[in-house]
Design a protein around this motif. Structure first.
Motif, short mmCIF file in Angstrom:
data_model
loop_
_atom_site.label_atom_id
_atom_site.label_comp_id
_atom_site.label_asym_id
_atom_site.label_seq_id
_atom_site.Cartn_x
_atom_site.Cartn_y
_atom_site.Cartn_z
N SER A 59 22.55 30.30 75.40
CA SER A 59 22.81 31.61 76.00
C SER A 59 22.38 31.61 77.46
CB SER A 59 22.07 32.71 75.23
OG SER A 59 20.67 32.50 75.28
N LEU A 60 22.93 32.55 78.19
CA LEU A 60 22.60 32.73 79.61
C LEU A 60 22.22 34.19 79.81
CD1 LEU A 60 22.52 31.57 82.50
CD2 LEU A 60 24.89 32.31 82.76
N ARG A 61 21.00 34.40 80.25
CA ARG A 61 20.46 35.73 80.44
C ARG A 61 20.01 35.84 81.90
NH1 ARG A 61 18.00 38.96 76.39
NH2 ARG A 61 18.03 37.13 75.03
N GLY A 62 20.23 36.98 82.52
CA GLY A 62 19.84 37.06 83.92
C GLY A 62 19.78 38.46 84.47
N MET A 63 19.50 38.50 85.75
CA MET A 63 19.39 39.76 86.49
C MET A 63 20.02 39.56 87.86
SD MET A 63 15.95 41.81 87.65
CE MET A 63 15.85 42.75 86.15
N VAL A 64 20.73 40.58 88.33
CA VAL A 64 21.34 40.57 89.65
C VAL A 64 20.53 41.50 90.55
CG1 VAL A 64 23.42 41.00 90.99
CG2 VAL A 64 23.61 40.08 88.67
N LEU A 65 20.04 40.96 91.68
CA LEU A 65 19.20 41.72 92.60
C LEU A 65 19.82 41.77 93.98
CD1 LEU A 65 15.65 40.30 91.71
CD2 LEU A 65 16.74 42.36 90.82
N ASP A 66 19.53 42.85 94.71
CA ASP A 66 19.92 42.98 96.11
C ASP A 66 19.05 42.03 96.93
OD1 ASP A 66 19.74 44.02 98.90
OD2 ASP A 66 21.07 45.59 98.14
N GLY A 67 19.69 41.14 97.69
CA GLY A 67 18.96 40.16 98.46
C GLY A 67 18.16 40.74 99.60
N GLU A 68 18.49 41.96 100.02
CA GLU A 68 17.75 42.60 101.11
C GLU A 68 16.54 43.39 100.58
OE1 GLU A 68 18.30 42.39 104.26
OE2 GLU A 68 20.20 41.33 104.30
N SER A 69 16.76 44.22 99.55
CA SER A 69 15.71 45.12 99.07
C SER A 69 15.00 44.61 97.84
CB SER A 69 16.32 46.49 98.76
OG SER A 69 17.23 46.40 97.67
N GLY A 96 22.28 49.19 83.93
CA GLY A 96 21.60 49.97 84.96
C GLY A 96 20.40 49.30 85.56
N ASP A 97 19.83 48.30 84.84
CA ASP A 97 18.68 47.56 85.37
C ASP A 97 19.09 46.23 86.00
OD1 ASP A 97 16.83 49.46 84.49
OD2 ASP A 97 16.82 48.61 82.47
N GLY A 98 20.41 46.02 86.15
CA GLY A 98 20.89 44.78 86.74
C GLY A 98 20.90 43.60 85.79
N GLY A 118 30.55 45.87 98.24
CA GLY A 118 29.43 46.00 99.17
C GLY A 118 28.57 44.76 99.28
N TYR A 119 28.90 43.68 98.52
CA TYR A 119 28.12 42.46 98.54
C TYR A 119 29.03 41.25 98.68
CZ TYR A 119 24.24 45.26 96.74
OH TYR A 119 23.26 46.20 96.59
N ARG A 120 28.46 40.19 99.23
CA ARG A 120 29.19 38.93 99.29
C ARG A 120 29.25 38.32 97.90
NH1 ARG A 120 27.26 35.21 104.23
NH2 ARG A 120 28.99 34.00 103.39
N VAL A 121 30.39 37.75 97.56
CA VAL A 121 30.58 37.13 96.27
C VAL A 121 29.61 35.95 96.12
CG1 VAL A 121 32.20 35.80 94.85
CG2 VAL A 121 32.98 37.82 96.09
N GLN A 122 29.01 35.83 94.93
CA GLN A 122 28.15 34.71 94.62
C GLN A 122 28.79 33.90 93.50
OE1 GLN A 122 25.24 33.78 96.14
NE2 GLN A 122 25.61 35.40 97.61
N VAL A 136 18.29 33.25 84.72
CA VAL A 136 18.58 33.09 86.15
C VAL A 136 18.42 34.43 86.85
CG1 VAL A 136 20.18 31.19 85.79
CG2 VAL A 136 21.05 33.52 85.88
N ILE A 137 18.15 34.35 88.13
CA ILE A 137 18.17 35.52 89.01
C ILE A 137 19.22 35.26 90.07
CG2 ILE A 137 16.89 36.92 90.64
CD1 ILE A 137 14.35 36.23 89.20
N VAL A 138 20.12 36.20 90.26
CA VAL A 138 21.17 36.09 91.26
C VAL A 138 20.88 37.09 92.38
CG1 VAL A 138 23.64 36.24 91.72
CG2 VAL A 138 22.84 35.41 89.49
N TYR A 139 20.68 36.58 93.59
CA TYR A 139 20.49 37.45 94.75
C TYR A 139 21.83 37.64 95.45
CZ TYR A 139 15.42 36.91 94.35
OH TYR A 139 14.12 36.93 93.92
N MET A 140 22.23 38.90 95.65
CA MET A 140 23.48 39.20 96.31
C MET A 140 23.19 39.73 97.70
SD MET A 140 26.00 40.71 93.39
CE MET A 140 27.39 40.07 94.33
N GLN A 141 23.86 39.15 98.69
CA GLN A 141 23.66 39.57 100.07
C GLN A 141 24.60 40.73 100.42
OE1 GLN A 141 21.19 38.44 101.93
NE2 GLN A 141 20.64 37.17 100.18
N PRO A 142 24.05 41.86 100.89
CA PRO A 142 24.93 42.98 101.28
C PRO A 142 25.90 42.57 102.36
CG PRO A 142 22.64 43.68 101.16
CD PRO A 142 22.63 42.18 101.05
#
Length: 775
Positions: A59-69, A96-98, A118-122, A136-142
């Protein structure tokens, strides 16, 4: 699923370790396995597991976060498919929690596309093996955007190891803009475990746990920076921090992929000078920076332009600053001016990239004078670095190897020191060639991933002016192995590096005053291992052990003569031995939903610790104090702590503490230039795009000092910050205002030679504006 689990597992992949018996044995084994028929190893592995095939229940479990904030990104669209088979893909959106979760996955290579307006594709690649739950944690750049369909156009072609390399500390996005200073060291000075060595505003360099010089490696996009900042406090780092994407501080086993010295660390700035991501739009940013303490100004711009089939990246910045103002007057001859520009070009394809870049950095700055430890009239320094880089990465995706990476660069560095009369007192020139070949491999057995590599470096060092150090060359070759392993609740990370070094003077002199100047050869085996144990989902404990080695530099071996900017007569020691050290560290990670606590205790014992010491003797031909290089037994031990508490939805409290003690092993006396105990306590409040904060930075009195070293009084200063972002059509505007030393308090940095006459900067307002565009 709560956010702490992701942070912890990301840390587990970064800080585990396993000590292998021999680098040579490991290299030979890897070569044997790589050359074996593809059917042999899987069969052996299946036999080792009793003939059972890998279960198809990963399985793959993760969270997507804003790379700036750093905030969760909800409703991000994710598309996961086996590599080369998009028709078998699956899609879902973050909650709702990413958070997101894919189950019932087969072992193999998977590609994850993450897309949000609003974010660059990752686009990242994840390798799964049987019965694995990968986090995994995925940081998305605005990105600036216009409402409408967003098309996936990029292919992330970075090494598979790259997302795991974070870190002892990392500054990115808004946090980077808040801490941004005029130098890299000034930007990092408030991080836990880091201090700043300085001789004025421009020549500043980070110190990690009391260790400086080349024990702390400075690098850009993973390649070591060529300059002389590690050799003397009056020499500046040739990196402009304004336009970087993020700043990383690495410690632990990963350090051995770049350096044989594990007790310090690596400070790496990431800007992707050679583009590695493919996109269809013209992206970029322009920005300005200003501060009041030195009337400093900076302007900067960079852009990425798609020119099918290649990507072009260009960057330029210019900075100027006047003499620094302190609460007790202006620091004369502390002004500076710099120009930095680069261009990079790469051809990106589905399985890798091939590219090159050129960077030119020029800096002029003053060294204050008129006090003990400085030239009476001050010195002006001009330096430049010109560097050409070549990088290539190819995804192989064989049954064993994932990718192969090649880095080659040539750097030219020149450095001149002028007396008040305009005469050149000292001149240095370096031509440096470096190359690295690195391969990362897939998982097998308990090994989840790893890398193996070799690197070589050749340095041609020459001098002029009134410096009598003999011109020399240095050649270094190294091989390293790095592995990550997982055993149920245990995570292990290990690395080993064998290094060979030869230093050859242009002219040998058996009867020289400093000793017999001759060719020296060194070789050493360094190793580091970290073990992390998961007590619960939120509590982890771990330990690191390491064996560190460091080769003496050309300057430490052969220096002889006056160094005007440092106001010293420097004497090397051609009989120096390897600097060997053993380090032990234990740590605790405790992460609740709203509270996280990190505690570290460390002890580093170093034999033949190489340091230049003031002998108290004057060279009467130049009337300069003699600083002699020697190898002594040293012990550095200390503690670090970090706390972050989300007290409410928009309110966060943070605190940190750092303490390092340095002692001579033979006498028990204090080692020189050890930073005092320091701490930070602050809070931040965020409402939508507005973020406000305040912080108290304090340091204790440092009276554990070496001979001829002055003690420093303790202090506490108040700082504040405000940040705001505006999205307007295809643009994003970022504003950041920080005020340091609000009360204009006189205070002194113990690692600054300037402390003898004037304190650090007084009240200093710093304003940063960046405009990001996407055309």
């Amino acid at each position: 699923m709560s956010s702490p689990r992701f942070t912890v597992h990301s840390f587990m992949r970064r800080t585990g370790g396993h000590l292998l018996p021999s680098a040579f044995m490991a290299l030979c084994l890897a070569a044997l396995i790589a050359s074996a028929p593809s059917s042999i190893i899987p069969a052996l592995m299946a036999q080792q597991r009793g003939g059972k095939s890998l279960a198809e229940n990963s399985s793959l479990r993760g969270m997507v976060l804003d790379g700036e904030s750093g905030q969760p990104v909800s409703d991000a669209y994710l598309f996961l498919h086996p590599r080369g088979r998009q028709q078998d893909g699956r899609a879902l959106s973050t909650d709702g929690d990413g958070d997101f979760f894919f189950d019932r996955l087969t072992p193999g290579s998977w590609v994850l596309n993450v897309n949000r307006a609003g974010y660059r594709v990752q686009v990242i690649e994840v390798l799964l093996h049987g019965n694995e739950e990968r986090d995994v944690i995925v940081y998305m750049q605005p990105r600036a955007y216009e409402t409408g369909p967003v098309i996936v156009t990029g292919t992330h072609t970075h090494s598979r190891m790259e997302p795991s390399d974070e870190l002892a500390a990392v500054l990115r996005g808004r946090e980077l803009e808040k801490e941004l200073g005029s130098t890299l060291a000034a930007t990092l000075k408030n991080e836990t475990g880091i201090a700043m060595r300085a001789m004025g505003p421009a020549p500043a360099r980070p110190v990690i746990r009391g260790l400086g010089g080349d024990r702390v490696v400075m690098s850009e996009d993973g390649s070591k920076t060529t300059d002389l900042s590690a050799t003397s406090p009056d020499h500046a780092v040739t990196i402009e921090p304004f336009a970087v994407e993020r700043i990383e501080v690495l410690r632990g086993p990963m350090v051995l992929t770049s350096s044989p010295s594990t007790l310090g660390g690596i400070v790496n700035v990431v800007r992707h000078e050679i583009p590695q991501d493919r996109h269809r739009n013209i992206l970029g940013a322009v920005g300005v920076y200003g501060e009041t303490a030195n009337e400093g100004m900076l302007a900067s711009a960079y852009t990425e332009i798609p020119l099918e089939p290649v990507m072009l990246r260009a960057e330029a910045s210019g900075r100027r600053a006047s003499d620094m103002r302190t609460p007790e007057g202006r620091l004369a001859n502390s002004s500076s001016r710099s120009l930095d520009y680069s261009a990079g070009l790469s051809r990106i394809h589905d399985n890798g990239f091939l590219g090159t870049s050129y960077r030119h950095y020029a800096l002029e700055y003053g060294i204050p004078g008129g006090f003990v430890g400085a030239h009476p009239d001050g010195v002006d320094i001009e330096l430049e670095r010109r560097q050409i880089n070549f990088r290539s990465m190819q995804v192989l995706d064989t049954w064993l190897l994932h990718d192969l990476r090649l880095n080659v660069n040539r750097a030219y560095y020149r450095h001149k020191e002028y007396e008040a009369s305009g005469a050149i007192g000292s001149e240095f020139r370096i031509v440096n060639w470096a190359g690295e070949l690195r391969a990362t491999h897939h998982s097998f057995g308990p090994v989840t991933e790893g890398m193996i590599g070799v690197d070589v470096e050749h340095r041609d060092f020459n001098v002029g002016g009134f410096v009598f150090t003999t011109p020399s060359t240095s050649t270094t070759a190294a091989a390293y192995l790095f592995e990550r392993l997982r055993f149920d609740r245990f995570s292990v990370e290990a690395a080993m590096r064998y290094t060979w070094n030869r230093v050859t003077p242009l002219r040998e002199n058996p009867a020289a005053r400093i000793g017999s100047i001759r060719e020296r050869r060194f070789d050493a085996l360094s190793a580091s291992a970290t073990l992390l144990y998961e007590l619960t989902d939120i509590v982890h404990v771990g330990a690191n052990v390491s064996r560190s080695n460091r080769m003496p530099t050309i300057e430490e071996l052969y220096s002889e003569g006056p160094h005007l900017a440092a106001y010293s007569y420097e004497v090397g020691n051609p009989d120096l031995d390897l600097e060997r050290g053993y380090g032990v560290e234990v740590f605790l990670r405790h992460r609740f939903t709203s509270l996280s606590v990190n505690v570290n205790l460390f002890r580093n014992e170093i034999s033949s610790f190489i340091i230049p010491r003031n002998t108290g003797v004057i060279n009467y031909a130049t009337f300069l104090p003699i600083h002699a290089t020697e190898g002594v037994g040293g012990l550095l031990s200390g503690a670090e702590m970090q706390v972050e508490w989300n007290m409410a939805a928009a309110f966060q409290l943070h605190a940190s503490f750092t303490y390092t003690q340095g002692t001579f092993l033979d006498s028990g006396a204090p080692l020189p230039q050890i930073p005092p105990m320091k701490g930070n306590l602050g809070f931040s409040w965020q409402l939508a795009a507005l973020r406000l904060g305040a912080e108290v930075s304090a340091a204790a009195r440092q009276d554990r000092v070496d001979q001829f070293e002055e003690p420093t009084a303790g202090y506490a200063i108040l700082n504040s910050s405000a940040q705001y972002s505006i999205t307007s059509g295809s643009q994003i505007h970022h504003f950041s205002l920080g005020v340091e030393n609000i009360l204009d308090q006189p205070y002194r940095n113990h690692l600054s030679r300037v402390k003898l006459i004037l304190p650090e900067a007084g009240i200093n307002a710093r304003l940063t504006y960046k405009l990001f565009f996407d055309l």
